[in-house]
Design a protein around this motif. Structure first.
Motif, short mmCIF file in Angstrom:
data_model
loop_
_atom_site.label_atom_id
_atom_site.label_comp_id
_atom_site.label_asym_id
_atom_site.label_seq_id
_atom_site.Cartn_x
_atom_site.Cartn_y
_atom_site.Cartn_z
N LYS A 80 -12.13 -6.64 18.25
CA LYS A 80 -13.46 -6.42 17.53
C LYS A 80 -12.99 -6.31 16.02
N ASP A 81 -11.87 -5.66 15.74
CA ASP A 81 -11.49 -5.27 14.28
C ASP A 81 -11.12 -6.74 13.59
N TRP A 82 -11.06 -7.68 14.20
CA TRP A 82 -10.45 -8.99 13.69
C TRP A 82 -11.55 -9.75 13.42
N VAL A 83 -12.68 -9.74 14.08
CA VAL A 83 -14.06 -10.69 14.04
C VAL A 83 -14.30 -11.07 12.56
N GLN A 85 -12.67 -11.18 9.75
CA GLN A 85 -11.71 -12.06 9.24
C GLN A 85 -11.57 -13.50 9.93
N VAL A 86 -11.60 -13.38 11.22
CA VAL A 86 -11.65 -14.73 12.02
C VAL A 86 -12.81 -15.52 11.85
N GLN A 87 -13.85 -14.91 11.76
CA GLN A 87 -15.16 -15.36 11.33
C GLN A 87 -15.20 -16.50 9.96
N ARG A 88 -14.47 -15.77 8.91
CA ARG A 88 -14.23 -16.38 7.43
C ARG A 88 -13.44 -17.24 7.87
N ARG A 89 -12.39 -17.43 8.42
CA ARG A 89 -11.46 -18.46 8.62
C ARG A 89 -11.97 -19.50 9.25
N VAL A 90 -12.69 -19.36 10.41
CA VAL A 90 -13.38 -20.48 11.21
C VAL A 90 -14.39 -21.14 10.20
#
Length: 122
Positions: A80-83, A85-90
């Motif tokens: 959950k705490d990565w979501v 940042q991962v969303q921005r990178r996707v």
């Protein structure tokens, strides 16, 4: 196309080249882009005393990154705490892929213009 070779002429060719080089300047290849999609689903843990065991409870939220690599589909759970940042990178990966598709389309259109203008292909 190299400067040593004749390039298609005209306003359409000029606009295509301008768009292509604008995209190439805007999108150097960043090293942290991600492919695929990020999605949220809900799962039940199976513990009879957990809140998710209630019929109207949607379950525990689970984020997943789904992507293809070497012809295989992968699904990776994302903490959950990565979501964010991962969303921005996707999203950045999608923008980059779109820019590459546009550059390739501009190259194909320039090739067609060169053929119509009977220019030599380098």
């Amino acid at each position: 196309m190299s400067k040593a070779y004749a390039q298609p002429k005209g306003p359409q060719a000029s606009l295509l080249r301008q768009r292509k080089f604008d995209l190439l300047r805007r999108f150097p290849i960043p090293e942290d882009l991600l492919p695929g999609s990020l999605s949220l689903s809900h799962l039940r843990c199976g513990k009879p005393t957990c809140h998710c065991a209630q019929p109207r409870d949607p379950g525990h939220p689970v984020w997943s990154l789904t992507f293809m690599a070497e012809g295989r589909k992968y699904v990776q759970r994302i903490p959950k705490d990565w979501v964010e940042q991962v969303q921005r990178r996707v999203q950045a990966g999608r923008q980059f892929q779109d820019a590459v598709r546009q550059v390739l389309a501009a190259n194909a259109q320039l090739l067609m213009l060169a053929r119509k203008q009977r220019l030599p292909l380098p």
